[in-house]
Design a protein around this motif. Structure first.
Motif, PDB file in Angstrom:
ATOM      1  N   ILE A  36      13.995   3.977  -1.155  1.00 53.05           N
ATOM      2  CA  ILE A  36      12.757   4.363  -0.591  1.00 53.05           C
ATOM      3  C   ILE A  36      11.820   3.667  -1.310  1.00 53.05           C
ATOM      4  CG2 ILE A  36      10.752   6.321  -0.709  1.00 53.05           C
ATOM      5  CD1 ILE A  36      12.999   8.182  -0.377  1.00 53.05           C
ATOM      6  N   VAL A  37      12.047   3.349  -2.592  1.00 52.95           N
ATOM      7  CA  VAL A  37      11.358   2.492  -3.458  1.00 52.95           C
ATOM      8  C   VAL A  37      11.292   1.186  -2.740  1.00 52.95           C
ATOM      9  CG1 VAL A  37      10.592   1.339  -5.565  1.00 52.95           C
ATOM     10  CG2 VAL A  37      11.066   3.949  -5.354  1.00 52.95           C
ATOM     11  N   LEU A  38      12.448   0.630  -2.653  1.00 52.89           N
ATOM     12  CA  LEU A  38      12.472  -0.756  -2.004  1.00 52.89           C
ATOM     13  C   LEU A  38      11.896  -0.871  -0.780  1.00 52.89           C
ATOM     14  CD1 LEU A  38      16.277  -1.803  -3.047  1.00 52.89           C
ATOM     15  CD2 LEU A  38      13.959  -2.768  -3.763  1.00 52.89           C
ATOM     16  N   HIS A  39      12.026   0.244   0.278  1.00 52.18           N
ATOM     17  CA  HIS A  39      11.468   0.120   1.502  1.00 52.18           C
ATOM     18  C   HIS A  39       9.981   0.019   1.254  1.00 52.18           C
ATOM     19  CE1 HIS A  39      10.869   1.793   5.597  1.00 52.18           C
ATOM     20  NE2 HIS A  39       9.587   2.184   5.070  1.00 52.18           N
ATOM     21  N   GLU A  40       9.303   0.493   0.648  1.00 49.90           N
ATOM     22  CA  GLU A  40       7.926   0.214   0.165  1.00 49.90           C
ATOM     23  C   GLU A  40       7.604  -0.964  -0.293  1.00 49.90           C
ATOM     24  OE1 GLU A  40       5.798   2.298   1.784  1.00 49.90           O
ATOM     25  OE2 GLU A  40       7.230   3.823   2.151  1.00 49.90           O
ATOM     26  N   LEU A  41       8.258  -1.481  -0.990  1.00 52.61           N
ATOM     27  CA  LEU A  41       8.238  -2.836  -1.774  1.00 52.61           C
ATOM     28  C   LEU A  41       8.485  -3.874  -0.610  1.00 52.61           C
ATOM     29  CD1 LEU A  41       9.840  -2.500  -5.118  1.00 52.61           C
ATOM     30  CD2 LEU A  41       7.308  -2.551  -4.668  1.00 52.61           C
ATOM     31  N   PHE A  42       9.575  -3.737   0.354  1.00 51.15           N
ATOM     32  CA  PHE A  42       9.652  -4.692   1.473  1.00 51.15           C
ATOM     33  C   PHE A  42       8.341  -4.713   2.477  1.00 51.15           C
ATOM     34  CE2 PHE A  42      14.165  -4.788   0.369  1.00 51.15           C
ATOM     35  CZ  PHE A  42      14.375  -6.388   0.179  1.00 51.15           C
ATOM     36  N   HIS A  43       7.457  -3.544   2.434  1.00 48.42           N
ATOM     37  CA  HIS A  43       6.408  -3.527   3.316  1.00 48.42           C
ATOM     38  C   HIS A  43       5.393  -4.697   2.580  1.00 48.42           C
ATOM     39  CE1 HIS A  43       6.951  -0.516   6.441  1.00 48.42           C
ATOM     40  NE2 HIS A  43       7.039   0.420   5.689  1.00 48.42           N
ATOM     41  N   LEU A  44       5.269  -4.433   1.166  1.00 52.87           N
ATOM     42  CA  LEU A  44       4.451  -5.263   0.763  1.00 52.87           C
ATOM     43  C   LEU A  44       4.879  -6.791   0.787  1.00 52.87           C
ATOM     44  CD1 LEU A  44       4.076  -3.394  -2.998  1.00 52.87           C
ATOM     45  CD2 LEU A  44       2.402  -3.148  -0.855  1.00 52.87           C
ATOM     46  N   LEU A  45       6.162  -7.247   0.550  1.00 52.79           N
ATOM     47  CA  LEU A  45       6.648  -8.578   0.658  1.00 52.79           C
ATOM     48  C   LEU A  45       6.143  -8.929   2.177  1.00 52.79           C
ATOM     49  CD1 LEU A  45       8.265 -10.771  -0.139  1.00 52.79           C
ATOM     50  CD2 LEU A  45      10.369  -9.678   0.547  1.00 52.79           C
ATOM     51  N   GLY A  46       6.346  -8.102   3.073  1.00 52.18           N
ATOM     52  CA  GLY A  46       6.010  -8.269   4.509  1.00 52.18           C
ATOM     53  C   GLY A  46       4.563  -8.512   4.750  1.00 52.18           C
ATOM     54  N   PHE A  47       3.647  -7.674   3.731  1.00 55.21           N
ATOM     55  CA  PHE A  47       2.183  -8.101   3.852  1.00 55.21           C
ATOM     56  C   PHE A  47       1.959  -9.569   3.474  1.00 55.21           C
ATOM     57  CE2 PHE A  47       1.027  -3.482   3.148  1.00 55.21           C
ATOM     58  CZ  PHE A  47       1.337  -3.031   4.375  1.00 55.21           C
ATOM     59  N   ARG A  48       2.566  -9.822   2.510  1.00 53.36           N
ATOM     60  CA  ARG A  48       2.401 -11.188   1.681  1.00 53.36           C
ATOM     61  C   ARG A  48       3.023 -12.520   2.501  1.00 53.36           C
ATOM     62  NH1 ARG A  48      -0.100 -14.391  -0.283  1.00 53.36           N
ATOM     63  NH2 ARG A  48       0.742 -15.940  -1.719  1.00 53.36           N
ATOM     64  N   VAL A  49       4.260 -11.998   2.875  1.00 49.70           N
ATOM     65  CA  VAL A  49       4.805 -13.330   3.759  1.00 49.70           C
ATOM     66  C   VAL A  49       4.179 -13.616   5.194  1.00 49.70           C
ATOM     67  CG1 VAL A  49       7.137 -13.990   4.715  1.00 49.70           C
ATOM     68  CG2 VAL A  49       7.089 -13.071   2.559  1.00 49.70           C
ATOM     69  N   PHE A  50       4.106 -12.486   5.928  1.00 53.24           N
ATOM     70  CA  PHE A  50       3.434 -12.512   7.124  1.00 53.24           C
ATOM     71  C   PHE A  50       2.083 -12.361   7.486  1.00 53.24           C
ATOM     72  CE2 PHE A  50       7.750 -10.226   7.753  1.00 53.24           C
ATOM     73  CZ  PHE A  50       8.506 -11.229   8.014  1.00 53.24           C
ATOM     74  N   GLY A  51       1.377 -11.779   6.467  1.00 58.02           N
ATOM     75  CA  GLY A  51      -0.006 -11.453   6.606  1.00 58.02           C
ATOM     76  C   GLY A  51      -0.791 -12.170   5.559  1.00 58.02           C
ATOM     77  N   LYS A  52      -0.018 -13.186   4.563  1.00 58.98           N
ATOM     78  CA  LYS A  52      -0.708 -13.893   3.523  1.00 58.98           C
ATOM     79  C   LYS A  52      -1.777 -13.041   2.869  1.00 58.98           C
ATOM     80  CE  LYS A  52       1.177 -17.432   5.454  1.00 58.98           C
ATOM     81  NZ  LYS A  52       2.456 -17.193   5.776  1.00 58.98           N
TER      82      LYS A  52
ATOM     83  N   ALA B 132       2.940   1.971   1.385  1.00 56.56           N
ATOM     84  CA  ALA B 132       2.301   0.633   0.751  1.00 56.56           C
ATOM     85  C   ALA B 132       1.194   0.462   1.798  1.00 56.56           C
ATOM     86  CB  ALA B 132       3.523  -0.513   1.159  1.00 56.56           C
ATOM     87  N   THR B 133       0.033  -0.246   1.368  1.00 56.04           N
ATOM     88  CA  THR B 133      -0.863  -0.420   1.914  1.00 56.04           C
ATOM     89  C   THR B 133      -1.984  -1.602   1.447  1.00 56.04           C
ATOM     90  OG1 THR B 133      -3.065   0.390   2.947  1.00 56.04           O
ATOM     91  CG2 THR B 133      -2.646   1.158   0.888  1.00 56.04           C
ATOM     92  N   THR B 134      -2.731  -2.064   2.135  1.00 57.70           N
ATOM     93  CA  THR B 134      -3.792  -3.017   1.658  1.00 57.70           C
ATOM     94  C   THR B 134      -5.009  -2.764   2.447  1.00 57.70           C
ATOM     95  OG1 THR B 134      -4.170  -5.402   1.558  1.00 57.70           O
ATOM     96  CG2 THR B 134      -2.884  -4.762   3.368  1.00 57.70           C
ATOM     97  N   ASP B 135      -6.239  -3.330   1.879  1.00 56.98           N
ATOM     98  CA  ASP B 135      -7.449  -3.055   2.462  1.00 56.98           C
ATOM     99  C   ASP B 135      -7.794  -4.458   3.298  1.00 56.98           C
ATOM    100  OD1 ASP B 135      -8.263  -4.601   0.502  1.00 56.98           O
ATOM    101  OD2 ASP B 135      -9.808  -3.517  -0.283  1.00 56.98           O
ATOM    102  N   VAL B 136      -6.953  -5.355   3.066  1.00 57.12           N
ATOM    103  CA  VAL B 136      -6.914  -6.729   3.886  1.00 57.12           C
ATOM    104  C   VAL B 136      -6.494  -6.738   5.435  1.00 57.12           C
ATOM    105  CG1 VAL B 136      -6.299  -9.227   3.776  1.00 57.12           C
ATOM    106  CG2 VAL B 136      -6.627  -7.931   1.688  1.00 57.12           C
ATOM    107  N   PRO B 137      -7.271  -7.238   6.217  1.00 61.13           N
ATOM    108  CA  PRO B 137      -6.885  -7.054   7.580  1.00 61.13           C
ATOM    109  C   PRO B 137      -5.749  -8.084   7.945  1.00 61.13           C
ATOM    110  CG  PRO B 137      -9.290  -7.251   7.319  1.00 61.13           C
ATOM    111  CD  PRO B 137      -8.773  -7.490   6.127  1.00 61.13           C
ATOM    112  N   MET B 138      -4.937  -7.761   8.699  1.00 61.08           N
ATOM    113  CA  MET B 138      -3.898  -8.564   9.043  1.00 61.08           C
ATOM    114  C   MET B 138      -3.709  -8.753  10.611  1.00 61.08           C
ATOM    115  SD  MET B 138      -0.325  -7.485   6.756  1.00 61.08           S
ATOM    116  CE  MET B 138      -1.003  -5.887   6.702  1.00 61.08           C
TER     117      MET B 138
END
Length: 186
Positions: free
Chosen positions: A64-80, A99-105
């Motif tokens: 579950i922790v890795l699931h959320e961390l992979f969302h973050l990795l996706g935000f970084r890799v795909f959404g910069k 996992a969230t961000t306030d940066v639009p993608m």
């Protein structure tokens, strides 16, 4: 360019419906994986013991922790998205990890970030379990695939819109705000 902060569309996920769908996805996936495993390995090498239950529970928490961390990795890799603009946590009231961000993608980027954990924490453990005939891995895979029901629901709704629309995640609720690409939402 329009500067209004009103979204052009809002996607809100119905958590009770997602939980029900997640349960069904888990059950069907587990049955399917056990059938495939039985065909490949001529039976499942799984025994019930306290040790196996502890391994399953510990593995589930880690995945579950890795699931959320992979969302973050996706935000970084795909959404910069910069690492410092990402948040991961638990909403105990809703009973969900997030996992969230306030940066639009872009819609395209967030869809990729939504599905990345399905592949890494669902499909990969399923493959490991099938290769080794290991029921713990198969069970973990089924639970993590079913646990991605919310991601699947969001993906399904986002798929209906153009790739270049901008998506902003709600920091507290399972809700996405969508803006046409010509909007300034910073």
């Amino acid at each position: 360019m329009e500067n209004s902060t009103q979204p052009d569309k809002i996607i809100e996920i119905d958590l009770p419906k997602v939980a029900k769908n997640g349960l069904w996805i888990t059950i069907v996936t587990l049955i399917g994986l056990l059938v495939v495993d039985g065909l490949i390995n001529q039976g499942l090498s799984f025994t019930f013991s306290i040790w196996n239950v502890l391994l399953f529970v510990g593995g589930y928490v880690v995945l579950i922790v890795l699931h959320e961390l992979f969302h973050l990795l996706g935000f970084r890799v795909f959404g910069k998205v910069p690492w410092k603009k990402m948040i991961v946590g638990m909403n105990l009231k809703l009973g969900i990890a997030y996992a969230t961000t306030d940066v639009p993608m872009t819609n395209r980027a967030i869809r990729k970030a939504l599905l990345l954990p399905f592949w890494t924490t669902g499909v990969v453990p399923a493959i490991i379990g099938l290769m080794n005939g290991n029921g713990i891995w198969l069970g973990l895979a089924a639970f993590l695939i079913g646990g991605a029901a919310g991601d699947f629901a969001m993906y399904k709704e986002l798929k209906k819109l153009p790739d270049d629309w901008l998506v902003k995640d709600d920091p507290e609720l399972p809700k996405l705000y969508l803006f046409k690409p010509d909007r300034n939402i910073q």
